[in-house]
Design a protein around this motif. Structure first.
Motif, PDB file in Angstrom:
ATOM      1  N   ALA A 173       0.826  -1.206   0.000  1.00 63.82           N
ATOM      2  CA  ALA A 173       0.000   0.000   0.000  1.00 63.82           C
ATOM      3  C   ALA A 173       0.864   1.261   0.000  1.00 63.82           C
ATOM      4  O   ALA A 173       0.529   2.252  -0.665  1.00 63.82           O
ATOM      5  CB  ALA A 173      -0.933  -0.002   1.211  1.00 63.82           C
ATOM      6  N   GLU A 174       1.958   1.241   0.721  1.00 59.27           N
ATOM      7  CA  GLU A 174       2.854   2.397   0.758  1.00 59.27           C
ATOM      8  C   GLU A 174       3.464   2.669  -0.613  1.00 59.27           C
ATOM      9  O   GLU A 174       3.558   3.823  -1.050  1.00 59.27           O
ATOM     10  CB  GLU A 174       3.940   2.174   1.808  1.00 59.27           C
ATOM     11  N   ARG A 175       3.863   1.616  -1.306  1.00 57.53           N
ATOM     12  CA  ARG A 175       4.418   1.797  -2.649  1.00 57.53           C
ATOM     13  C   ARG A 175       3.348   2.304  -3.616  1.00 57.53           C
ATOM     14  O   ARG A 175       3.609   3.165  -4.470  1.00 57.53           O
ATOM     15  CB  ARG A 175       5.020   0.475  -3.150  1.00 57.53           C
ATOM     16  N   TRP A 176       2.140   1.750  -3.494  1.00 59.80           N
ATOM     17  CA  TRP A 176       1.016   2.190  -4.321  1.00 59.80           C
ATOM     18  C   TRP A 176       0.703   3.663  -4.082  1.00 59.80           C
ATOM     19  O   TRP A 176       0.503   4.434  -5.020  1.00 59.80           O
ATOM     20  CB  TRP A 176      -0.186   1.306  -4.003  1.00 59.80           C
ATOM     21  N   ALA A 177       0.679   4.075  -2.811  1.00 60.84           N
ATOM     22  CA  ALA A 177       0.364   5.457  -2.473  1.00 60.84           C
ATOM     23  C   ALA A 177       1.415   6.423  -3.007  1.00 60.84           C
ATOM     24  O   ALA A 177       1.098   7.553  -3.390  1.00 60.84           O
ATOM     25  CB  ALA A 177       0.225   5.614  -0.957  1.00 60.84           C
TER      26      ALA A 177
END
Length: 218
Positions: A173-177
């Motif tokens: 999720a952090e990479r996606w964000a």
């Protein structure tokens, strides 16, 4: 649907669910390379494992977006306006977005001031500005991007830490964000986002995280 989310739904409706009429939209379940007829049937029949149609509504109808271009517009618009809630199933977000636009429902949504929109997975993601390339496994036309309807000003990373989706980790999720750049929520199956004229409220009995909060519209 946990007790907190159910209470939020009743609050938005302004009446008991037993007094409210719903239309369910199964279209996203047909879309993309993994779409099949089983998922929409389970959603419509209340056997999907994600309680929506089986919550005890006064009535539940089916609004299949791919059929709307062949129906007189005023006829189906009246069905939508008479509903208290739209229940929008998960599946392929960009397929759903395509048919929301093609059917005319996307143009109608901003005017539905008294209608509660209840989205599950893709049914929620379609309202955001973009979903990220990780979720854009199918596109209506080659060269299309990951843009969606943009009716809210944040994006959503769904199914956080869900056992059936081992790739939906907080690290992912952090990479996606970071790719999304704008405000974005990562939410698990016990979390919903309530959007009203008064703002955005996270309803949760689980885990969630807001990324890039400084980008939220004041």
């Amino acid at each position: 649907m946990n007790a907190s989310i159910l209470a939020a739904l009743v609050d938005l409706l302004g009446k008991p669910i037993a007094e409210a009429r719903a239309l369910c939209i199964p279209t996203a379940g047909y879309g993309g390379p993994y779409g099949d007829p089983d998922g929409p049937w389970r959603f419509i029949s209340g056997r999907s494992g994600d309680p929506m149609t089986e919550l005890g509504w006064k009535s539940v109808g089916v609004l299949e977006l791919t059929s709307l271009p062949g129906i007189d517009k005023e006829r189906w618009v009246s069905w939508v306006r008479e509903a208290d809630a739209l229940l929008v199933n998960g599946g392929n977000t960009l397929y759903l977005c395509h048919w929301m636009r093609e059917s005319g429902l996307a143009d109608l949504l901003p005017s539905l001031r008294d209608t509660v929109y209840v989205g599950l997975s893709a049914g929620s993601l379609v309202l955001t500005p973009r979903i990220g390339e990780d979720f854009a496994s199918w596109k209506p036309r080659p060269g299309d991007d990951d843009s969606t309807l943009g009716l809210v000003d944040f994006s959503i990373f769904p199914h956080l830490d869900l056992p059936d989706h081992p790739d939906r980790t907080m690290a992912k999720a952090e990479r996606w964000a970071a790719e999304i750049k704008g405000p974005a929520y990562a939410i698990d199956a016990q979390t919903a986002i309530k959007v009203t004229d008064g703002g955005v409220e996270v309803i949760s009995e689980g885990h969630w995280k807001l990324f890039n909060p400084a980008a939220l519209t004041p």
